[in-house]
Design a protein around this motif. Sequence first.
Motif, PDB file in Angstrom:
ATOM      1  N   ARG A 175       0.076  27.203  16.514  1.00 32.02           N
ATOM      2  CA  ARG A 175      -0.355  26.635  15.226  1.00 32.02           C
ATOM      3  C   ARG A 175       0.236  27.430  14.066  1.00 32.02           C
ATOM      4  O   ARG A 175       0.667  26.856  13.067  1.00 32.02           O
ATOM      5  CB  ARG A 175      -1.875  26.604  15.136  1.00 32.02           C
ATOM      6  N   ILE A 176       0.266  28.746  14.199  1.00 29.24           N
ATOM      7  CA  ILE A 176       0.884  29.580  13.162  1.00 29.24           C
ATOM      8  C   ILE A 176       2.376  29.278  13.090  1.00 29.24           C
ATOM      9  O   ILE A 176       2.941  29.137  12.000  1.00 29.24           O
ATOM     10  CB  ILE A 176       0.633  31.081  13.437  1.00 29.24           C
ATOM     11  N   LYS A 177       2.996  29.140  14.236  1.00 30.91           N
ATOM     12  CA  LYS A 177       4.420  28.830  14.273  1.00 30.91           C
ATOM     13  C   LYS A 177       4.709  27.472  13.624  1.00 30.91           C
ATOM     14  O   LYS A 177       5.654  27.332  12.850  1.00 30.91           O
ATOM     15  CB  LYS A 177       4.916  28.850  15.719  1.00 30.91           C
ATOM     16  N   GLY A 178       3.892  26.485  13.912  1.00 29.80           N
ATOM     17  CA  GLY A 178       4.068  25.169  13.311  1.00 29.80           C
ATOM     18  C   GLY A 178       3.881  25.192  11.811  1.00 29.80           C
ATOM     19  O   GLY A 178       4.640  24.554  11.066  1.00 29.80           O
ATOM     20  N   LEU A 179       2.878  25.914  11.359  1.00 32.40           N
ATOM     21  CA  LEU A 179       2.643  26.052   9.920  1.00 32.40           C
ATOM     22  C   LEU A 179       3.831  26.738   9.253  1.00 32.40           C
ATOM     23  O   LEU A 179       4.315  26.290   8.214  1.00 32.40           O
ATOM     24  CB  LEU A 179       1.355  26.846   9.686  1.00 32.40           C
TER      25      LEU A 179
END
Length: 103
Positions: free
Chosen positions: A56-60
Amino acid sequence: MAYDNGALDATLAAAAGNDAVLMRELRGAFLESARRQLDLLKRARCDGNWTVAAMRIKGLAASFHADELLAAADHALNSAPGEPMAIREIESVLTRFGGTARI
């Protein structure tokens, strides 16, 4: 590594145009979302939860062109759940982006 938030700023400026208030709101939303996922990452005790939070951090990061955060999320994905260095790296990036990352 020299810190450069130019890509993040350019992405926010492209979305907000000349509206300074909207730019601050978008930056705040980005940081709030990243901090929320960091909190989940810090509390993860199994591979699955750790991976979901890191992804999720990577996607953000990818959505906002935040390359340094993207690299930190990749590091977390390649680390064991609870890895302190991976957590500190993400905290450090978020702090430099203009928010207090420690939760």
